[in-house]
Design a protein around this motif. Structure first.
Motif, PDB file in Angstrom:
ATOM      1  N   VAL A   1      36.331  32.217  44.011  1.00 19.97           N
ATOM      2  CA  VAL A   1      36.410  30.408  43.987  1.00 19.97           C
ATOM      3  C   VAL A   1      37.289  29.687  45.381  1.00 19.97           C
ATOM      4  O   VAL A   1      37.972  30.815  45.730  1.00 19.97           O
TER       5      VAL A   1
ATOM      6  N   GLY B   1      34.844  36.844  39.349  1.00 21.12           N
ATOM      7  CA  GLY B   1      36.057  37.766  38.812  1.00 21.12           C
ATOM      8  C   GLY B   1      36.383  38.143  40.613  1.00 21.12           C
ATOM      9  O   GLY B   1      37.217  39.549  41.520  1.00 21.12           O
TER      10      GLY B   1
ATOM     11  N   ALA C   1      44.787  40.503  33.027  1.00 14.83           N
ATOM     12  CA  ALA C   1      45.278  39.284  32.781  1.00 14.83           C
ATOM     13  C   ALA C   1      43.886  38.616  32.749  1.00 14.83           C
ATOM     14  O   ALA C   1      43.803  38.285  31.279  1.00 14.83           O
TER      15      ALA C   1
ATOM     16  N   GLN D   1      53.156  42.826  35.500  1.00 17.61           N
ATOM     17  CA  GLN D   1      53.213  44.319  35.159  1.00 17.61           C
ATOM     18  C   GLN D   1      51.770  44.351  34.392  1.00 17.61           C
ATOM     19  O   GLN D   1      51.174  42.940  33.965  1.00 17.61           O
ATOM     20  N   ILE D   2      51.050  45.383  34.055  1.00 17.44           N
ATOM     21  CA  ILE D   2      49.924  45.672  33.607  1.00 17.44           C
ATOM     22  C   ILE D   2      49.570  44.754  32.133  1.00 17.44           C
ATOM     23  O   ILE D   2      49.459  43.956  31.808  1.00 17.44           O
TER      24      ILE D   2
ATOM     25  N   CYS E   1      57.329  50.248  38.982  1.00 16.91           N
ATOM     26  CA  CYS E   1      55.743  51.700  39.037  1.00 16.91           C
ATOM     27  C   CYS E   1      55.766  53.015  39.361  1.00 16.91           C
ATOM     28  O   CYS E   1      55.812  53.924  38.670  1.00 16.91           O
TER      29      CYS E   1
ATOM     30  N   THR F   1      37.544  42.595  43.781  1.00 13.39           N
ATOM     31  CA  THR F   1      38.437  42.816  43.224  1.00 13.39           C
ATOM     32  C   THR F   1      37.941  43.451  40.552  1.00 13.39           C
ATOM     33  O   THR F   1      39.475  42.918  40.779  1.00 13.39           O
TER      34      THR F   1
ATOM     35  N   ALA G   1      39.074  38.721  37.412  1.00  8.54           N
ATOM     36  CA  ALA G   1      39.554  40.088  37.043  1.00  8.54           C
ATOM     37  C   ALA G   1      39.783  41.086  36.845  1.00  8.54           C
ATOM     38  O   ALA G   1      39.746  42.181  36.129  1.00  8.54           O
TER      39      ALA G   1
ATOM     40  N   GLN H   1      44.081  44.247  41.185  1.00  8.13           N
ATOM     41  CA  GLN H   1      44.767  45.471  42.134  1.00  8.13           C
ATOM     42  C   GLN H   1      45.111  46.672  41.471  1.00  8.13           C
ATOM     43  O   GLN H   1      45.258  48.056  41.562  1.00  8.13           O
TER      44      GLN H   1
ATOM     45  N   HIS I   1      45.406  51.292  41.979  1.00 11.01           N
ATOM     46  CA  HIS I   1      46.873  52.127  41.639  1.00 11.01           C
ATOM     47  C   HIS I   1      46.263  54.097  41.626  1.00 11.01           C
ATOM     48  O   HIS I   1      45.384  53.477  40.894  1.00 11.01           O
TER      49      HIS I   1
ATOM     50  N   ASN J   1      52.771  53.711  32.987  1.00 16.04           N
ATOM     51  CA  ASN J   1      53.692  53.156  31.677  1.00 16.04           C
ATOM     52  C   ASN J   1      53.247  52.296  31.362  1.00 16.04           C
ATOM     53  O   ASN J   1      53.807  51.367  30.691  1.00 16.04           O
TER      54      ASN J   1
ATOM     55  N   ASP K   1      50.607  37.671  37.315  1.00 14.15           N
ATOM     56  CA  ASP K   1      51.281  37.745  38.464  1.00 14.15           C
ATOM     57  C   ASP K   1      51.140  36.189  38.983  1.00 14.15           C
ATOM     58  O   ASP K   1      52.136  36.040  39.748  1.00 14.15           O
TER      59      ASP K   1
HETATM   60  C1  LIG Z   1      51.777  49.077  44.491  1.00 12.49           C
HETATM   61  C2  LIG Z   1      51.637  48.677  42.900  1.00 12.49           C
HETATM   62  C3  LIG Z   1      51.450  49.458  42.064  1.00 12.49           C
HETATM   63  C4  LIG Z   1      51.514  48.543  40.659  1.00 12.49           C
HETATM   64  N1  LIG Z   1      51.500  50.355  39.730  1.00 12.49           N
HETATM   65  C5  LIG Z   1      51.923  49.168  37.610  1.00 12.49           C
HETATM   66  C6  LIG Z   1      52.407  50.371  37.623  1.00 12.49           C
HETATM   67  O1  LIG Z   1      51.942  51.980  37.374  1.00 12.49           O
HETATM   68  N2  LIG Z   1      51.929  49.438  35.761  1.00 12.49           N
HETATM   69  C7  LIG Z   1      52.043  48.216  35.647  1.00 12.49           C
HETATM   70  O2  LIG Z   1      51.843  47.882  34.662  1.00 12.49           O
HETATM   71  N3  LIG Z   1      51.925  47.237  36.506  1.00 12.49           N
HETATM   72  C8  LIG Z   1      51.699  48.263  37.683  1.00 12.49           C
HETATM   73  N4  LIG Z   1      51.680  47.058  38.967  1.00 12.49           N
HETATM   74  C9  LIG Z   1      51.890  45.820  38.974  1.00 12.49           C
HETATM   75  C10 LIG Z   1      50.026  45.230  38.450  1.00 12.49           C
HETATM   76  O3  LIG Z   1      49.405  45.496  39.215  1.00 12.49           O
HETATM   77  C11 LIG Z   1      50.114  43.423  37.932  1.00 12.49           C
HETATM   78  O4  LIG Z   1      50.981  43.240  37.561  1.00 12.49           O
HETATM   79  C12 LIG Z   1      48.219  44.058  37.153  1.00 12.49           C
HETATM   80  O5  LIG Z   1      48.101  43.839  38.184  1.00 12.49           O
HETATM   81  C13 LIG Z   1      48.622  42.131  37.186  1.00 12.49           C
HETATM   82  O6  LIG Z   1      47.551  41.781  36.801  1.00 12.49           O
HETATM   83  P1  LIG Z   1      47.347  40.245  37.079  1.00 12.49           P
HETATM   84  O7  LIG Z   1      45.213  40.016  36.686  1.00 12.49           O
HETATM   85  O8  LIG Z   1      47.783  39.217  36.827  1.00 12.49           O
HETATM   86  O9  LIG Z   1      46.337  40.212  38.381  1.00 12.49           O
HETATM   87  P2  LIG Z   1      45.576  41.604  39.399  1.00 12.49           P
HETATM   88  O10 LIG Z   1      45.099  42.857  38.984  1.00 12.49           O
HETATM   89  O11 LIG Z   1      46.121  41.070  40.935  1.00 12.49           O
HETATM   90  O12 LIG Z   1      43.816  40.453  39.886  1.00 12.49           O
HETATM   91  C14 LIG Z   1      44.004  39.165  40.287  1.00 12.49           C
HETATM   92  C15 LIG Z   1      41.751  39.522  40.547  1.00 12.49           C
HETATM   93  O13 LIG Z   1      41.655  37.808  41.201  1.00 12.49           O
HETATM   94  C16 LIG Z   1      40.354  38.294  41.097  1.00 12.49           C
HETATM   95  N5  LIG Z   1      40.601  37.384  42.370  1.00 12.49           N
HETATM   96  C17 LIG Z   1      41.638  36.959  43.779  1.00 12.49           C
HETATM   97  N6  LIG Z   1      40.881  35.867  44.399  1.00 12.49           N
HETATM   98  C18 LIG Z   1      40.114  35.120  43.559  1.00 12.49           C
HETATM   99  C19 LIG Z   1      39.141  34.236  43.677  1.00 12.49           C
HETATM  100  N7  LIG Z   1      39.750  33.351  44.814  1.00 12.49           N
HETATM  101  N8  LIG Z   1      38.236  33.814  43.158  1.00 12.49           N
HETATM  102  C20 LIG Z   1      37.905  35.099  42.003  1.00 12.49           C
HETATM  103  N9  LIG Z   1      38.917  36.207  41.838  1.00 12.49           N
HETATM  104  C21 LIG Z   1      39.941  36.463  42.798  1.00 12.49           C
HETATM  105  C22 LIG Z   1      40.886  39.710  41.686  1.00 12.49           C
HETATM  106  O14 LIG Z   1      39.481  39.859  42.506  1.00 12.49           O
HETATM  107  C23 LIG Z   1      40.792  40.344  41.003  1.00 12.49           C
HETATM  108  O15 LIG Z   1      40.096  40.647  40.090  1.00 12.49           O
HETATM  109  C24 LIG Z   1      51.703  47.318  39.964  1.00 12.49           C
HETATM  110  C25 LIG Z   1      51.170  46.994  41.501  1.00 12.49           C
HETATM  111  C26 LIG Z   1      51.595  47.215  42.662  1.00 12.49           C
HETATM  112  C27 LIG Z   1      51.356  46.184  43.939  1.00 12.49           C
END
Ligand SMILES: Cc1cc2nc3c(=O)[nH]c(=O)nc-3n(C[C@H](O)[C@H](O)[C@H](O)COP(=O)(O)OP(=O)(O)OC[C@H]3O[C@@H](n4cnc5c(N)ncnc54)[C@H](O)[C@@H]3O)c2cc1C
Length: 318
Positions: A85, A35, A16, A289-290, A139, A38, A13, A42, A46, A51, A281
């Motif tokens: 999961v 979800g 993406a 990125q977000i 970032c 978290t 959650a 992630q 932050h 950006n 990611d």
């Molecule tokens: C220190 C840092 C700073 C950053 N700053 C920026 C910024 O300023 N701007 C920007 O655009 N990007 C930034 N990023 C990158 C950005 O955070 C990520 O690209 C973005 O969060 C990716 O989104 P995602 O949905 O792929 O994964 P995530 O945000 O990592 O979400 C993963 C989700 O999966 C869930 N999950 C994990 N395992 C399981 C499981 N087994 N079962 C069910 N759920 C699970 C978690 O609880 C979470 O809800 C930063 C990254 C870091 C590390």
């Protein structure tokens, strides 16, 4: 065990997964969004996102993602299920997800569990967010401009470290790449581009023993791996550039990944298993990125919808 088979199960959650859920719901499918621990992903940790378009002056990660979750609740009437999961079975058309004692079934699955930056695991690394230890140059590099002195180090010797170092050069007074091995492993083209800048230097055969400074970073304690001699390197910021680890353990090899474990996807974010898609990611991608995670979420939902329409036609023609 739930008797219901969902159209689309979304795992994760973050940006993406939340986007996939919204798009799948708006396309008329019944969804379950699992979800993990978290909700919001992630980004919620932050302290500042500068950006993401639409927020001149920036926004805290918590504010940004709380608004995404609120929109999901308002539009779908559901919240991310706070479970993780722990196992999957993708061997049949109906896919099964295990969350401890609960089981869920779905016709299509979107994996959006993200990645975690690899940590050094040394004393002093756990500073308050924004106080000089960083994991994302795209970032956080501009934050150097808020500092009086801008001496930065990048820890690592691979492509990831040199991409980080190159991103820091326009913002820093000096950038030193600190590598534990005797030679850096990054592509020569990246190393050459970096070394062309007079602000750049490389220190090899040094491992980081500690990040110094009480509240803010004041330096690194480095150990020469040949002689064990310790040196102190004064600086204001350290970027850890030793890569990211995808969150894919629970898949236990059910999907094809690259060497580092990132899920390999095709152009419509399909994976090696029909009906299973990956977004954000967690998949092989040149930018994490977000905004790219959200774009992936939308495309994965669209592709899952296309798959469901096609497989419905197949099922009815059997
Ligand atoms: C220190 C840092 C700073 C950053 N700053 C920026 C910024 O300023 N701007 C920007 O655009 N990007 C930034 N990023 C990158 C950005 O955070 C990520 O690209 C973005 O969060 C990716 O989104 P995602 O949905 O792929 O994964 P995530 O945000 O990592 O979400 C993963 C989700 O999966 C869930 N999950 C994990 N395992 C399981 C499981 N087994 N079962 C069910 N759920 C699970 C978690 O609880 C979470 O809800 C930063 C990254 C870091 C590390």
């Amino acid at each position: 065990m739930t008797d219901m088979t969902y159209d689309v199960a979304i795992i994760g959650a973050g940006p993406a997964g939340l986007t996939s859920a919204l798009y799948s719901h708006r396309a008329g499918y019944n969804i379950i969004l699992i979800g993990g621990d978290t909700p919001g992903g992630q980004v919620i940790r932050h302290y500042r996102v500068d950006n993401y378009p639409g927020f001149p002056g920036g926004i805290t990660g918590a504010e940004l993602m709380t608004s995404w979750i609120k929109q999901l609740m308002d539009e779908t009437g559901s919240v991310p299920v706070p479970e993780s999961v722990s196992g999957v079975d993708f061997s049949a058309d109906t896919k099964r997800l295990v969350c401890g004692s609960a089981h869920y079934a779905a016709r299509a699955v979107i994996v959006a569990t993200g990645a975690r930056p690899r940590r050094l695991g040394v004393p002093g690394e756990d500073k308050p967010a924004g106080n000089g230890v960083f994991y994302c140059a795209t970032c956080d590099a501009p934050l150097l401009r808020t500092m009086k002195r801008r001496r930065a180090a990048v820890v690592g010797g691979g492509d990831s470290a040199f991409h980080t170092a190159l991103a820091l050069l326009p913002h820093a007074d000096t950038v030193t790449v600190v590598s534990r091995s005797h030679e850096v492993r990054a592509k020569p083209v990246l190393v050459d581009r970096f070394m062309k800048d007079p602000k750049a230097q490389i220190l090899t055969a040094r491992s980081v023993k500690a990040v110094m400074g009480r509240r803010n970073v004041s330096g690194l304690t480095l150990v020469n791996v040949n002689t064990n001699e310790e040196i102190t390197m004064p600086l204001e910021a350290v970027f850890i550039g030793i890569g990211q680890a995808p969150v894919t353990d629970f898949l236990a090899g059910a999907l094809t990944t690259d060497r580092e474990g990132f899920i390999v996807t095709g152009g419509n974010l399909n994976t090696s298993v029909p009906g299973v898609f990956a977004a954000g990611d967690v998949r092989v991608s040149p930018l994490r990125q977000i905004i790219t995670a959200a774009a992936d979420g939308a495309l994965a939902a669209q592709s899952a919808a296309q798959y469901l329409r096609t497989s419905a036609v197949h099922a009815s023609s059997l």
